[in-house]
Design a protein around this motif. Sequence first.
Motif, PDB file in Angstrom:
ATOM      1  N   PHE A  78      21.140  82.118  20.462  1.00 54.96           N
ATOM      2  CA  PHE A  78      21.109  81.872  19.064  1.00 54.96           C
ATOM      3  C   PHE A  78      19.930  80.742  18.720  1.00 54.96           C
ATOM      4  O   PHE A  78      19.733  79.623  19.464  1.00 54.96           O
ATOM      5  CB  PHE A  78      22.448  81.513  18.098  1.00 54.96           C
ATOM      6  CG  PHE A  78      22.962  80.251  18.591  1.00 54.96           C
ATOM      7  CD1 PHE A  78      22.567  79.193  17.745  1.00 54.96           C
ATOM      8  CD2 PHE A  78      23.751  79.958  19.556  1.00 54.96           C
ATOM      9  CE1 PHE A  78      23.163  77.931  18.297  1.00 54.96           C
ATOM     10  CE2 PHE A  78      24.438  79.081  19.834  1.00 54.96           C
ATOM     11  CZ  PHE A  78      23.976  77.695  18.985  1.00 54.96           C
ATOM     12  N   LYS A  79      19.425  81.146  17.240  1.00 55.15           N
ATOM     13  CA  LYS A  79      18.388  79.996  16.763  1.00 55.15           C
ATOM     14  C   LYS A  79      19.015  79.928  15.261  1.00 55.15           C
ATOM     15  O   LYS A  79      18.978  80.783  14.525  1.00 55.15           O
ATOM     16  CB  LYS A  79      17.200  80.475  16.936  1.00 55.15           C
ATOM     17  CG  LYS A  79      16.051  79.539  16.247  1.00 55.15           C
ATOM     18  CD  LYS A  79      14.534  80.020  16.439  1.00 55.15           C
ATOM     19  CE  LYS A  79      13.551  78.902  15.710  1.00 55.15           C
ATOM     20  NZ  LYS A  79      12.311  79.457  15.794  1.00 55.15           N
ATOM     21  N   GLU A  80      19.335  78.878  14.681  1.00 55.17           N
ATOM     22  CA  GLU A  80      19.795  78.601  13.522  1.00 55.17           C
ATOM     23  C   GLU A  80      21.051  79.658  13.275  1.00 55.17           C
ATOM     24  O   GLU A  80      22.143  79.679  13.881  1.00 55.17           O
ATOM     25  CB  GLU A  80      18.772  78.677  12.498  1.00 55.17           C
ATOM     26  CG  GLU A  80      17.714  77.678  12.470  1.00 55.17           C
ATOM     27  CD  GLU A  80      16.794  77.789  11.574  1.00 55.17           C
ATOM     28  OE1 GLU A  80      16.518  78.769  10.916  1.00 55.17           O
ATOM     29  OE2 GLU A  80      15.818  76.671  11.481  1.00 55.17           O
ATOM     30  N   ASP A  81      21.072  80.474  12.253  1.00 54.97           N
ATOM     31  CA  ASP A  81      22.145  81.477  12.080  1.00 54.97           C
ATOM     32  C   ASP A  81      22.035  82.805  12.464  1.00 54.97           C
ATOM     33  O   ASP A  81      22.571  83.735  12.274  1.00 54.97           O
ATOM     34  CB  ASP A  81      22.259  81.360  10.611  1.00 54.97           C
ATOM     35  CG  ASP A  81      22.816  80.134  10.003  1.00 54.97           C
ATOM     36  OD1 ASP A  81      23.462  79.384  10.735  1.00 54.97           O
ATOM     37  OD2 ASP A  81      22.611  79.820   8.792  1.00 54.97           O
ATOM     38  N   GLN A  82      20.949  83.042  13.585  1.00 56.17           N
ATOM     39  CA  GLN A  82      20.721  84.333  14.251  1.00 56.17           C
ATOM     40  C   GLN A  82      20.733  84.200  15.504  1.00 56.17           C
ATOM     41  O   GLN A  82      20.471  83.267  16.193  1.00 56.17           O
ATOM     42  CB  GLN A  82      19.557  84.823  13.730  1.00 56.17           C
ATOM     43  CG  GLN A  82      19.025  84.856  12.355  1.00 56.17           C
ATOM     44  CD  GLN A  82      19.972  86.068  11.693  1.00 56.17           C
ATOM     45  OE1 GLN A  82      20.268  87.147  12.036  1.00 56.17           O
ATOM     46  NE2 GLN A  82      20.428  85.621  10.131  1.00 56.17           N
ATOM     47  N   GLY A  83      21.488  85.201  16.076  1.00 53.95           N
ATOM     48  CA  GLY A  83      21.748  85.277  17.593  1.00 53.95           C
ATOM     49  C   GLY A  83      22.143  86.708  18.095  1.00 53.95           C
ATOM     50  O   GLY A  83      22.255  87.455  17.471  1.00 53.95           O
ATOM     51  N   THR A  84      22.047  86.739  19.427  1.00 54.61           N
ATOM     52  CA  THR A  84      22.015  88.132  19.878  1.00 54.61           C
ATOM     53  C   THR A  84      22.819  87.913  21.240  1.00 54.61           C
ATOM     54  O   THR A  84      22.786  86.811  21.991  1.00 54.61           O
ATOM     55  CB  THR A  84      20.759  88.686  20.242  1.00 54.61           C
ATOM     56  OG1 THR A  84      19.935  88.696  19.241  1.00 54.61           O
ATOM     57  CG2 THR A  84      20.859  89.972  20.886  1.00 54.61           C
ATOM     58  N   PHE A  85      23.703  89.068  21.722  1.00 50.07           N
ATOM     59  CA  PHE A  85      24.632  89.040  22.915  1.00 50.07           C
ATOM     60  C   PHE A  85      23.638  89.657  23.890  1.00 50.07           C
ATOM     61  O   PHE A  85      23.087  90.657  23.754  1.00 50.07           O
ATOM     62  CB  PHE A  85      25.984  89.756  22.704  1.00 50.07           C
ATOM     63  CG  PHE A  85      27.024  88.717  22.413  1.00 50.07           C
ATOM     64  CD1 PHE A  85      27.591  88.027  22.950  1.00 50.07           C
ATOM     65  CD2 PHE A  85      27.403  88.958  20.773  1.00 50.07           C
ATOM     66  CE1 PHE A  85      28.391  87.193  22.519  1.00 50.07           C
ATOM     67  CE2 PHE A  85      28.211  88.037  20.222  1.00 50.07           C
ATOM     68  CZ  PHE A  85      29.016  87.284  21.043  1.00 50.07           C
ATOM     69  N   TYR A  86      23.777  89.327  25.104  1.00 48.45           N
ATOM     70  CA  TYR A  86      23.065  89.853  26.312  1.00 48.45           C
ATOM     71  C   TYR A  86      23.904  89.801  27.590  1.00 48.45           C
ATOM     72  O   TYR A  86      24.696  89.009  27.642  1.00 48.45           O
ATOM     73  CB  TYR A  86      21.877  88.987  26.795  1.00 48.45           C
ATOM     74  CG  TYR A  86      20.931  88.666  25.745  1.00 48.45           C
ATOM     75  CD1 TYR A  86      19.769  89.676  25.604  1.00 48.45           C
ATOM     76  CD2 TYR A  86      20.727  87.672  25.039  1.00 48.45           C
ATOM     77  CE1 TYR A  86      18.796  89.528  24.629  1.00 48.45           C
ATOM     78  CE2 TYR A  86      19.767  87.473  23.918  1.00 48.45           C
ATOM     79  CZ  TYR A  86      18.638  88.419  23.882  1.00 48.45           C
ATOM     80  OH  TYR A  86      17.802  88.120  22.793  1.00 48.45           O
ATOM     81  N   LYS A  87      23.827  91.036  28.139  1.00 46.75           N
ATOM     82  CA  LYS A  87      24.791  91.191  29.503  1.00 46.75           C
ATOM     83  C   LYS A  87      23.726  90.734  30.754  1.00 46.75           C
ATOM     84  O   LYS A  87      22.616  91.253  30.806  1.00 46.75           O
ATOM     85  CB  LYS A  87      25.065  92.646  29.401  1.00 46.75           C
ATOM     86  CG  LYS A  87      25.878  92.993  28.490  1.00 46.75           C
ATOM     87  CD  LYS A  87      26.192  94.490  28.635  1.00 46.75           C
ATOM     88  CE  LYS A  87      26.829  95.054  27.501  1.00 46.75           C
ATOM     89  NZ  LYS A  87      27.277  96.513  27.706  1.00 46.75           N
ATOM     90  N   TYR A  88      24.473  90.086  31.628  1.00 53.59           N
ATOM     91  CA  TYR A  88      23.483  89.630  32.807  1.00 53.59           C
ATOM     92  C   TYR A  88      23.306  90.873  33.664  1.00 53.59           C
ATOM     93  O   TYR A  88      22.194  91.155  34.325  1.00 53.59           O
ATOM     94  CB  TYR A  88      24.297  88.541  33.577  1.00 53.59           C
ATOM     95  CG  TYR A  88      23.336  87.836  34.706  1.00 53.59           C
ATOM     96  CD1 TYR A  88      22.267  87.071  34.055  1.00 53.59           C
ATOM     97  CD2 TYR A  88      23.642  88.056  36.113  1.00 53.59           C
ATOM     98  CE1 TYR A  88      21.367  86.546  35.303  1.00 53.59           C
ATOM     99  CE2 TYR A  88      22.715  87.711  36.803  1.00 53.59           C
ATOM    100  CZ  TYR A  88      21.586  87.015  36.494  1.00 53.59           C
ATOM    101  OH  TYR A  88      20.834  86.360  37.498  1.00 53.59           O
ATOM    102  N   LEU A  89      24.224  91.685  33.787  1.00 54.22           N
ATOM    103  CA  LEU A  89      24.109  92.903  34.540  1.00 54.22           C
ATOM    104  C   LEU A  89      23.653  93.833  33.718  1.00 54.22           C
ATOM    105  O   LEU A  89      24.066  94.164  32.771  1.00 54.22           O
ATOM    106  CB  LEU A  89      25.590  93.237  35.337  1.00 54.22           C
ATOM    107  CG  LEU A  89      26.368  92.302  36.392  1.00 54.22           C
ATOM    108  CD1 LEU A  89      27.521  93.007  36.763  1.00 54.22           C
ATOM    109  CD2 LEU A  89      25.108  91.972  37.338  1.00 54.22           C
ATOM    110  N   PRO A  90      22.819  94.604  34.268  1.00 55.50           N
ATOM    111  CA  PRO A  90      22.148  95.852  33.709  1.00 55.50           C
ATOM    112  C   PRO A  90      22.987  96.924  33.372  1.00 55.50           C
ATOM    113  O   PRO A  90      24.149  97.269  34.040  1.00 55.50           O
ATOM    114  CB  PRO A  90      21.008  96.404  34.546  1.00 55.50           C
ATOM    115  CG  PRO A  90      21.287  95.765  35.970  1.00 55.50           C
ATOM    116  CD  PRO A  90      22.090  94.853  35.942  1.00 55.50           C
TER     117      PRO A  90
END
Length: 766
Positions: free
Chosen positions: A754-766
């Motif tokens: 995240f940066k300030e009030d915006q963020g994203t989830f990511y999975k390590y495995l494809p």
Amino acid sequence: MKGYWHFTALAVVISIITLFFNNYWFMVGFILWLYYLYYSERLRKAPLITSLASLLFFLLYIPAIGFDHANEDTLPSLGPLTGMIVSSLDSKEQKIDFIFQEELSQQKILVIHFPKKEEKQLPLKNNADIKYGARCIINGKIEKPDQNRNPGQFNYHKYLLTKGITHQLILYSLDDIHCEGSTFLNRFYNMRSDLLTYVAANVSEETSAWMNALVLGDDSQIGEDTIELFRRWNLSHLLAISGLHVGLIVALIYFLLIKLKLLTKEKAQWIMILFLPVYALIAGGEPSVWRASSMVLLFIFLSKIKFLLSVTDILSIVFISLIIIDANIVYHIGFQLSFSVTFGLLLSKKWISSSSSSLVQVLQISFVSQMMILPLQFAYFWAFQPLSILLNLLIVPYFSIIVIPLLFILLLLLFLPIPLFLINVFDMLFVSIHYHVLTFVATMDAYFYYPWIIGVFPIIFTVVYYSLLFIFMKRLEENKLKEAFKYGVVITIAIIYVAARPYLSPIGTVTMLDIGQGDAFVIELPYRRGVIFVDAGASFAFDDMEPSEKVYKQVIKPFLYSKGISKIDAIFLSHEDIDHVGSLSFMVEDIEVEQIILSNYYDFSEDDAKKWNRKNVNIQNVMQNEEIIVGGQSFYVVAPFRDNDSPNENSLVLFTLLGGKSWLFTGDIGKGTENEILDVYPNLTVDVLKVAHHGSNTSTDLGFIKQMNPDFALISVGVNNSYGHPTREVLETLEALNVKILRTDQDGAVLYRFKEDQGTFYKYLP
């Protein structure tokens, strides 16, 4: 091409870098540089054409390592397989393994057998037919090796791919393999095995361990603590046979044969031509051994045919030849380190030879060696110990002048008809001296180990670093000390900037590490205002219920180092279960921990308190409705409300706002505590819910999920765990309410960036 082979070698290096980073700008820059040299008449047509041809050839010849190999799925899941053994047999009490090449697909498979109790007594006798070059039929379970599931974690799958191995086969019984025949090379591997056994039987355990490591290339007898100690202080090169060892052995043999007038120089050279390839095989065939042996052989051969080449040309030819023989060798860290150091020393030979002091020259060699491998050190270990340059100044001469010659002479004495007491004198002398030296290194480690933990060293900074380093060394060679000092300052500033990047970055992260059946969440605040853990679990054995350091060493520590993290500001402990706090003791011992935060109902032992106090860790007890601020980040204690006489129900429940989302960490609370939270906080809703108790049906009540109304549910759970977590009931509850489920058994580590009030989830495995 005489005098220009380094251009061809450099073209091969550019091909390797292009493949490593999948970035063709390196090729473009190199080609433009070659044409500039050609049109400015500093490079002739022959080396230009050879370099360009080599650039293209090796780009296609060297395999690109990834997980998109189409032929990886061509093997069946079960045997039988027919093929040939293409490696020596590595036989130990706990495990036997070798590399097998399947006949039809030509794929290499790592065959692993864990001996049963009755097999452990004489594992080699039971495997008399398992030889290098033998044709075999094998039955067993075929599987793909595990890949890493967390950032920074060792990628075993990729490691085997760098050796050309696509699968592994578990051999359950020696009756499932039938072999016949062998090749000529098997005699040398048998000779090596016999030598290792003979040494172990005729000298003390300590001397045997070091002789087998430094003369015969087998460090399996050296303790893990010693290997780790040497790695921490950048002394690992001393444990592997390298150019230093080969050079000393060659010098010693020359002394014995020529100076003692046993043979003429001509005959001694033929002895060396015959001896070095055999020794390289007996010493384990590591790239550094072949590099040094090949260079000596090429020097001798060229001198015999009266064709002289520079050391740089010979190094370049050996470098290219080894890659042609085995393209996967470029991925071997020993190959990379060996040639990097040798190349650096060649470039610095005028500067080093300009000093008349042997002590200064040793310091210069140590300095150049460490500076040449610095980016590689960060790439593989993310850390560097600056004082290792000074320690190398003391320890390398000790190994060069005393240890290696002494052990090699002692090995020769074992085969001579001399009195046993003389061998015992050498043995005891070595053990006595070596004990004090190792104690000295351990003392240095205890009081002066302050490494630079930088994390990932970006490729652009690697290019800048080596460019500046070469200019710096050139100025030293020209004795332009003021200019050299300026470039040295710039190099230092560049390294400091890389280390300071997290403190300049507005990006924050929350990572749910995949530690198996357990919890470990890492919060990195923007500008590195704080690094915070919520739980730090570990695996354990059911027989003694003691936590294992496996999770810390293989997951948590590599993750922290890869991020350049050397200090933890706070660790929140939800409750006492090992799968939530088992790695804590290892973390406190190995890394700086500022404070541990736990509820008033957390039951920790007196030994824990003493250990934490000894490490100057601040212990903070918190209660429900209390606010804790770490690095400017607020955490609110939602529960426990009282002592529930249950570690799970006493779990510390935390609420916080991160990256524009509200988070609730729930430990292992059950439905009873969930309902109490609803009663006390009727308006509480969250965006991200850490699902309690790994998805057990004792938690995650439908009413609780309805009120919390999360968008995301994080489940930390082990692959194929014996508890059946997460349960179908919990998954159906979350799915019915359209909650996005992220779980470590399927996704590996889960990262929220995240940066300030915006963020994203990511999975390590494809």
